[in-house]
Design a protein around this motif. Structure first.
Motif, PDB file in Angstrom:
ATOM      1  N   PHE A  45      -8.441 -12.436   5.438  1.00 16.22           N
ATOM      2  CA  PHE A  45      -7.442 -11.476   4.983  1.00 16.22           C
ATOM      3  C   PHE A  45      -7.956 -10.064   5.224  1.00 16.22           C
ATOM      4  CE2 PHE A  45      -6.993 -15.312   2.429  1.00 16.22           C
ATOM      5  CZ  PHE A  45      -5.644 -15.594   2.588  1.00 16.22           C
ATOM      6  N   TRP A  55      -7.287  -5.797   4.666  1.00 15.29           N
ATOM      7  CA  TRP A  55      -6.675  -4.694   3.921  1.00 15.29           C
ATOM      8  C   TRP A  55      -6.706  -3.465   4.817  1.00 15.29           C
ATOM      9  CZ3 TRP A  55      -3.726  -2.215   0.878  1.00 15.29           C
ATOM     10  CH2 TRP A  55      -4.066  -1.009   0.250  1.00 15.29           C
ATOM     11  N   GLU A  61       0.441  -4.289   2.449  1.00 11.32           N
ATOM     12  CA  GLU A  61       0.356  -5.717   2.166  1.00 11.32           C
ATOM     13  C   GLU A  61      -1.037  -6.265   2.507  1.00 11.32           C
ATOM     14  OE1 GLU A  61       4.458  -5.215   4.263  1.00 11.32           O
ATOM     15  OE2 GLU A  61       2.444  -4.351   4.397  1.00 11.32           O
ATOM     16  N   ARG A  62      -1.252  -7.486   2.108  1.00  7.77           N
ATOM     17  CA  ARG A  62      -2.443  -8.223   2.523  1.00  7.77           C
ATOM     18  C   ARG A  62      -2.089  -8.944   3.824  1.00  7.77           C
ATOM     19  NH1 ARG A  62      -4.637 -13.459  -0.736  1.00  7.77           N
ATOM     20  NH2 ARG A  62      -2.737 -14.278   0.209  1.00  7.77           N
ATOM     21  N   GLU A  91      -2.928 -11.666   6.499  1.00  2.76           N
ATOM     22  CA  GLU A  91      -3.729 -12.839   6.857  1.00  2.76           C
ATOM     23  C   GLU A  91      -3.891 -12.847   8.372  1.00  2.76           C
ATOM     24  OE1 GLU A  91      -3.782 -17.726   6.523  1.00  2.76           O
ATOM     25  OE2 GLU A  91      -2.069 -16.586   5.770  1.00  2.76           O
ATOM     26  N   TRP A 115      -0.134  -9.139  -2.432  1.00  5.63           N
ATOM     27  CA  TRP A 115      -1.390  -9.366  -3.130  1.00  5.63           C
ATOM     28  C   TRP A 115      -1.097 -10.070  -4.449  1.00  5.63           C
ATOM     29  CZ3 TRP A 115      -5.979  -8.086  -0.841  1.00  5.63           C
ATOM     30  CH2 TRP A 115      -5.933  -7.216   0.245  1.00  5.63           C
ATOM     31  N   ARG A 165      -8.113  -5.161  -3.653  1.00  7.02           N
ATOM     32  CA  ARG A 165      -7.803  -4.879  -2.243  1.00  7.02           C
ATOM     33  C   ARG A 165      -9.104  -4.893  -1.459  1.00  7.02           C
ATOM     34  NH1 ARG A 165      -3.555  -5.789  -5.215  1.00  7.02           N
ATOM     35  NH2 ARG A 165      -1.737  -4.475  -4.825  1.00  7.02           N
ATOM     36  N   THR A 219     -11.088  -6.729   2.387  1.00  5.11           N
ATOM     37  CA  THR A 219     -11.055  -7.553   3.602  1.00  5.11           C
ATOM     38  C   THR A 219     -12.095  -8.649   3.475  1.00  5.11           C
ATOM     39  OG1 THR A 219     -10.260  -5.785   5.054  1.00  5.11           O
ATOM     40  CG2 THR A 219     -11.511  -7.567   6.087  1.00  5.11           C
TER      41      THR A 219
END
Length: 360
Positions: A271, A273, A281-282, A284, A299, A305, A307
């Motif tokens: 994921f 950030w 948003e997150r 993927e 999220w 938040r 990565t």
């Protein structure tokens, strides 16, 4: 925004005798707790007896041990069976299609990318090549070159049947025929690590104790170690490294990193950030070979938040890759312009998408 993630559909392609069914059986036997949906031409080649058939669950569909399902289809039935396999009641984690006899691999990819079922998504094309019969296969099937050109990952199978010089020659030819940067994985008897294609769920993730099937799996692994040593396991050939940061990433620098990823880096997942205004948003990220996809989603409540990435490869420069990822961090993402996300958004699925150009 819907938080239910679509099921990835991986296409496993290769000419008769290449060993793709052996690869598929290996994935089924070493899937961990992952529930796999399998689409094949017929049941004859899949070792259903070995996977403990539990009974019928529908026309032309059987249930395999551990919740996996297998269905036999022709090309016209593909969409219908993908819809059946993706039904929530089956709780399938990944679908693997054995492409031979269904359609040209490129056409199958187009069908999957254009599929409007939100429950499934294209997850990459894996082309299996017989090292021992490579020249003969190309002579009999000139379309081999075209298939290699659209593959996201190439598995060079039966490497135990050629010497080092012959293997090097074939690897060079396959690399030249495939698209630039397409990873090439060597294998014998179809043994590749399932983690290259999908996540394996630990058996103990949802159960407090090992089941009889788990014990059989462990016993088989220990027997393998006694006979060949731990080095005989497929997973020992690959390296895995993790990267985590609470600092947002620059979308342009991160995409540049992904575009330049070395051929030995087979898979990237996790994921991201970005924190760019309008795109908080997150995201993927999922990459198998050349295939790349970003899926934006919300999220979780109270979720920090950050990565979190896992990279899987062979012969990779782990410190160098981590250094490149560190260089992707963005000091002040709030000042970034929205257009900095344009490159990333090319790999976000769009409704009614009909081409494959942005998917690889």
């Amino acid at each position: 925004m819907n938080s239910v993630q679509p099921i990835p559909v991986v296409v496993l392609s290769g000419f008769l005798g290449s060993g793709k069914t052996t690869v598929l059986n290996h994935l089924l036997a070493h899937r961990g707790g992952t529930r796999i949906g399998v689409v094949v031409n017929d049941f004859g080649s899949i070792e259903i007896d070995a996977m403990s058939v539990a009974g019928q669950v529908g026309d032309s569909m059987v249930s395999l041990g551990g919740g996996c399902l297998c269905c036999a289809v022709d090309g016209s039935e593909l969409d219908a069976y993908l819809e059946k396999l993706a039904a929530p009641v089956h709780r399938i984690d990944v679908i693997v299609i054995e492409a031979s006899g269904l359609a040209e691999p490129q056409e199958m990819v187009r069908m999957l990318v254009a599929n409007e079922n939100p429950a499934v998504r294209y997850g990459g094309l894996v082309q299996v090549v017989d090292a021992a019969e490579f020249d003969a296969t190309r002579a009999a099937h000139p379309e081999t070159d075209r298939h290699l050109a659209v593959a996201d990952l190439v598995v060079l199978n039966k490497t135990d049947r050629v010497d080092a010089a012959e293997r090097a020659r074939i690897e060079a030819e396959v690399t030249a025929l495939a698209a630039p940067g397409t990873p090439l994985v060597g294998a014998d008897h179809g043994r590749i690590d399932p983690e290259l294609l999908f996540d394996r769920r630990p058996w103990t993730e949802t159960r407090g104790q090992l089941s009889f099937e788990d014990l059989l799996t462990e016993a088989g692994e220990h027997a393998h170690e006694d006979g060949e040593g731990h080095a005989g396991h497929a997973h020992t050939a690959y390296e895995s490294l993790s990267f985590t940061t609470d600092q947002a990433l620059s979308p342009r620098r991160f995409l540049d990193f992904l575009d330049r990823r070395p051929a030995g880096l087979y898979r990237v997942k996790g994921f991201v950030w970005f924190g760019v205004p309008g795109h908080r948003e997150r995201y993927e990220v999922h990459a198998v070979g050349r295939f790349l996809r970003f899926d934006p989603g919300p999220w979780g409540q109270g979720e920090p938040r950050r990565t979190q990435l896992v990279l899987i490869g062979k012969g990779i420069d782990a410190p160098g890759l981590l250094g490149e990822l560190e260089a992707c961090r963005e000091a002040d993402p709030g000042r970034a312009l929205p257009e900095s996300m344009w490159g990333v958004l090319r790999y976000v699925p769009r409704p009614a998408e009909t081409g494959v150009e942005d998917e690889s």
